[in-house]
Design a protein around this motif. Structure first.
Motif, PDB file in Angstrom:
ATOM      1  N   VAL A 159      59.263  41.236  40.627  1.00 32.52           N
ATOM      2  CA  VAL A 159      57.806  41.395  40.655  1.00 32.52           C
ATOM      3  C   VAL A 159      57.309  41.645  42.073  1.00 32.52           C
ATOM      4  O   VAL A 159      56.533  42.566  42.327  1.00 32.52           O
ATOM      5  CB  VAL A 159      57.115  40.171  40.032  1.00 32.52           C
ATOM      6  N   ASN A 160      57.724  40.810  43.034  1.00 28.43           N
ATOM      7  CA  ASN A 160      57.433  41.073  44.452  1.00 28.43           C
ATOM      8  C   ASN A 160      55.969  41.487  44.658  1.00 28.43           C
ATOM      9  O   ASN A 160      55.660  42.511  45.249  1.00 28.43           O
ATOM     10  CB  ASN A 160      58.377  42.164  44.979  1.00 28.43           C
ATOM     11  N   LEU A 161      55.064  40.660  44.166  1.00 27.15           N
ATOM     12  CA  LEU A 161      53.646  41.005  44.089  1.00 27.15           C
ATOM     13  C   LEU A 161      52.945  40.899  45.445  1.00 27.15           C
ATOM     14  O   LEU A 161      53.041  39.886  46.127  1.00 27.15           O
ATOM     15  CB  LEU A 161      52.954  40.080  43.080  1.00 27.15           C
ATOM     16  N   ARG A 162      52.224  41.966  45.806  1.00 27.01           N
ATOM     17  CA  ARG A 162      51.354  41.970  46.979  1.00 27.01           C
ATOM     18  C   ARG A 162      49.947  42.316  46.478  1.00 27.01           C
ATOM     19  O   ARG A 162      49.568  43.477  46.380  1.00 27.01           O
ATOM     20  CB  ARG A 162      51.831  43.013  48.001  1.00 27.01           C
ATOM     21  N   LEU A 163      49.161  41.285  46.172  1.00 25.05           N
ATOM     22  CA  LEU A 163      47.867  41.493  45.523  1.00 25.05           C
ATOM     23  C   LEU A 163      46.896  42.313  46.375  1.00 25.05           C
ATOM     24  O   LEU A 163      45.997  42.968  45.826  1.00 25.05           O
ATOM     25  CB  LEU A 163      47.233  40.146  45.162  1.00 25.05           C
ATOM     26  N   ASN A 164      47.058  42.296  47.706  1.00 29.78           N
ATOM     27  CA  ASN A 164      46.128  43.063  48.544  1.00 29.78           C
ATOM     28  C   ASN A 164      46.327  44.569  48.411  1.00 29.78           C
ATOM     29  O   ASN A 164      45.544  45.349  48.948  1.00 29.78           O
ATOM     30  CB  ASN A 164      46.233  42.632  50.007  1.00 29.78           C
ATOM     31  N   LEU A 165      47.348  44.995  47.670  1.00 27.38           N
ATOM     32  CA  LEU A 165      47.543  46.422  47.397  1.00 27.38           C
ATOM     33  C   LEU A 165      46.883  46.845  46.088  1.00 27.38           C
ATOM     34  O   LEU A 165      46.866  48.040  45.771  1.00 27.38           O
ATOM     35  CB  LEU A 165      49.036  46.753  47.333  1.00 27.38           C
ATOM     36  N   TRP A 166      46.346  45.890  45.340  1.00 27.97           N
ATOM     37  CA  TRP A 166      45.835  46.185  43.997  1.00 27.97           C
ATOM     38  C   TRP A 166      44.314  46.242  43.970  1.00 27.97           C
ATOM     39  O   TRP A 166      43.635  45.500  44.688  1.00 27.97           O
ATOM     40  CB  TRP A 166      46.311  45.118  43.012  1.00 27.97           C
ATOM     41  N   GLN A 167      43.788  47.104  43.086  1.00 30.16           N
ATOM     42  CA  GLN A 167      42.342  47.218  42.917  1.00 30.16           C
ATOM     43  C   GLN A 167      41.760  46.001  42.209  1.00 30.16           C
ATOM     44  O   GLN A 167      40.639  45.594  42.489  1.00 30.16           O
ATOM     45  CB  GLN A 167      42.019  48.478  42.118  1.00 30.16           C
ATOM     46  N   ALA A 168      42.536  45.412  41.295  1.00 31.15           N
ATOM     47  CA  ALA A 168      42.050  44.259  40.539  1.00 31.15           C
ATOM     48  C   ALA A 168      43.234  43.457  40.011  1.00 31.15           C
ATOM     49  O   ALA A 168      44.247  44.042  39.603  1.00 31.15           O
ATOM     50  CB  ALA A 168      41.177  44.720  39.368  1.00 31.15           C
ATOM     51  N   PRO A 169      43.137  42.114  39.994  1.00 29.83           N
ATOM     52  CA  PRO A 169      44.231  41.286  39.488  1.00 29.83           C
ATOM     53  C   PRO A 169      44.610  41.608  38.038  1.00 29.83           C
ATOM     54  O   PRO A 169      45.798  41.588  37.693  1.00 29.83           O
ATOM     55  CB  PRO A 169      43.669  39.860  39.609  1.00 29.83           C
ATOM     56  N   GLN A 170      43.614  41.903  37.183  1.00 31.43           N
ATOM     57  CA  GLN A 170      43.901  42.183  35.784  1.00 31.43           C
ATOM     58  C   GLN A 170      44.775  43.429  35.641  1.00 31.43           C
ATOM     59  O   GLN A 170      45.676  43.477  34.794  1.00 31.43           O
ATOM     60  CB  GLN A 170      42.595  42.362  34.994  1.00 31.43           C
ATOM     61  N   LEU A 171      44.524  44.427  36.475  1.00 31.38           N
ATOM     62  CA  LEU A 171      45.325  45.643  36.438  1.00 31.38           C
ATOM     63  C   LEU A 171      46.766  45.327  36.838  1.00 31.38           C
ATOM     64  O   LEU A 171      47.719  45.846  36.225  1.00 31.38           O
ATOM     65  CB  LEU A 171      44.733  46.692  37.368  1.00 31.38           C
ATOM     66  N   ALA A 172      46.930  44.485  37.852  1.00 29.08           N
ATOM     67  CA  ALA A 172      48.274  44.082  38.269  1.00 29.08           C
ATOM     68  C   ALA A 172      48.998  43.394  37.123  1.00 29.08           C
ATOM     69  O   ALA A 172      50.163  43.706  36.829  1.00 29.08           O
ATOM     70  CB  ALA A 172      48.190  43.160  39.478  1.00 29.08           C
ATOM     71  N   TYR A 173      48.319  42.467  36.476  1.00 28.38           N
ATOM     72  CA  TYR A 173      48.923  41.756  35.350  1.00 28.38           C
ATOM     73  C   TYR A 173      49.354  42.725  34.247  1.00 28.38           C
ATOM     74  O   TYR A 173      50.481  42.653  33.740  1.00 28.38           O
ATOM     75  CB  TYR A 173      47.944  40.723  34.779  1.00 28.38           C
ATOM     76  N   GLU A 174      48.472  43.637  33.864  1.00 32.26           N
ATOM     77  CA  GLU A 174      48.768  44.542  32.749  1.00 32.26           C
ATOM     78  C   GLU A 174      49.976  45.420  33.044  1.00 32.26           C
ATOM     79  O   GLU A 174      50.848  45.598  32.179  1.00 32.26           O
ATOM     80  CB  GLU A 174      47.544  45.421  32.462  1.00 32.26           C
ATOM     81  N   ARG A 175      50.054  45.955  34.253  1.00 27.87           N
ATOM     82  CA  ARG A 175      51.157  46.859  34.568  1.00 27.87           C
ATOM     83  C   ARG A 175      52.465  46.097  34.779  1.00 27.87           C
ATOM     84  O   ARG A 175      53.541  46.569  34.385  1.00 27.87           O
ATOM     85  CB  ARG A 175      50.807  47.705  35.800  1.00 27.87           C
ATOM     86  N   ILE A 176      52.375  44.929  35.380  1.00 31.68           N
ATOM     87  CA  ILE A 176      53.579  44.107  35.540  1.00 31.68           C
ATOM     88  C   ILE A 176      54.135  43.722  34.181  1.00 31.68           C
ATOM     89  O   ILE A 176      55.350  43.804  33.937  1.00 31.68           O
ATOM     90  CB  ILE A 176      53.264  42.854  36.384  1.00 31.68           C
ATOM     91  N   TRP A 177      53.252  43.338  33.273  1.00 31.80           N
ATOM     92  CA  TRP A 177      53.712  42.941  31.950  1.00 31.80           C
ATOM     93  C   TRP A 177      54.345  44.121  31.206  1.00 31.80           C
ATOM     94  O   TRP A 177      55.332  43.947  30.480  1.00 31.80           O
ATOM     95  CB  TRP A 177      52.574  42.337  31.138  1.00 31.80           C
TER      96      TRP A 177
END
Length: 324
Positions: A159-177
């Motif tokens: 996953v290696n998540l870097r939230l500051n690269l994302w427009q919105a947390p929900q979008l990150a969740y949806e694509r990661i899932w």
């Protein structure tokens, strides 16, 4: 070949922590780090992605080649520059990132840039979530997962998540899932797991793990700083202890762990075994996880990503040292 990793290679500018603060250039990028980790242990790996036609892109290409990573599927473009990340470390070696991305060259790799031979000549395909942040590169990554499945590559996702690269947390969740639903091996940190659970109406950890298995994931690994690495299969779970070390820089610890785990997995597969056997062999998986955990710990003992990734000799010497 055995490992193909797709995604970003970038420059880590690592802080000296001083006043005035200065930064030193290191090659990095999670998928690129994994290919180097794998190659330094003696495996054959390939990096697939897009670099800028600039001094940083040339430097990354040279650095990958110097570490015996095959870069024939790594492209360069004049349309955008190579991505940069400025990394500051706290007293415990933990990182904070400031990215110069987007725009960046790695986001411009298109599904038509994939060479089918890259999938037919490897049996492991690895990705991270930084290649999900923009719509176009997300679609390309999903195409890569589809090609890997078609050509019978095991699919690994850190996953290696870097939230500051994302427009919105929900979008990150949806694509990661969506990626989780298409992978065989999943690695995430405790913080990343907590983030995903928070987006799932605080679903319980056990429910999340069961849901991953129901979608075809075979092995789940959860790191948590200096605490033991937890791992799960549909039939058993275990943990791998992290040795006491002097932490200098944690930048490549997770990538060292993943590269070492995939290297050991490929060694297992080379014995004419398959993943569905491993998830029922508790002792065998424990051995793989302990090897990978030690490699991750070694990577914390010096600065930079590529330089800190251990060779097999480094692993064996460190193991002997901590056993004394």
């Amino acid at each position: 070949m055995s490992l193909l990793a797709f995604g970003e290679a970038l420059i880590d500018f690592l802080s000296n922590g001083g006043t005035p603060e200065t930064f030193t250039k290191f090659p990095g990028g999670a998928p690129a780090n994994v290919t180097v980790a794998y190659a330094k242990l003696g495996g054959k790996s390939q990096f697939c992605g897009m670099l800028g036609q600039d001094m940083f892109g040339d430097y990354l290409l040279t650095s990958l080649n110097e570490h015996n990573v095959d870069t024939q599927y790594c492209l360069q473009t004049s349309i955008a520059k190579t991505a940069l990340a400025f990394v500051s470390l706290d007293a415990n070696g933990e990182r904070s990132f400031s990215f110069y991305r987007p725009p960046a060259a790695d986001l411009l790799f298109h599904s038509t840039d994939f060479n089918i031979q890259a999938f037919t000549s490897n049996n492991l395909f690895h990705i991270c979530s930084n290649s999900l942040t923009e719509e176009a590169i997300y679609e390309t990554t999903m195409q890569g997962l589809s090609l890997a499945k078609t050509h019978r590559c095991l699919r690994s996702f850190d996953v290696n998540l870097r939230l500051n690269l994302w427009q919105a947390p929900q979008l990150a969740y949806e694509r990661i899932w969506q990626c989780i639903r298409h992978c065989d091996i999943l690695k995430l940190s405790r913080e990343e797991l907590d983030f995903l659970l928070s987006q799932m109406q605080h679903q319980q950890e056990s429910e999340f793990i069961a849901s991953c298995f129901s979608h075809g994931v075979s092995i789940i690994m959860i790191s948590n700083g200096h605490l033991p690495v937890l791992y799960y299969t549909p039939t058993f779970c275990g943990e791998s202890q992290i040795p006491n070390i002097e932490v200098i820089d944690t930048t490549a610890a997770g990538d060292a762990f993943v590269g070492a785990m995939l290297f050991q997995l490929n060694e297992y597969l080379n014995k004419n075994k398959i993943l569905s056997q491993l998830i029922n062999e508790e002792h065998e998986l424990k051995s793989i996880m302990d090897f990978a955990t030690l490699c991750g710990a070694i990577a914390c003992t010096q600065k930079g990503a590529f330089p800190s990734l251990p060779s097999m000799e480094d692993h064996d010497n460190f193991r002997l040292k901590i056993m004394k």
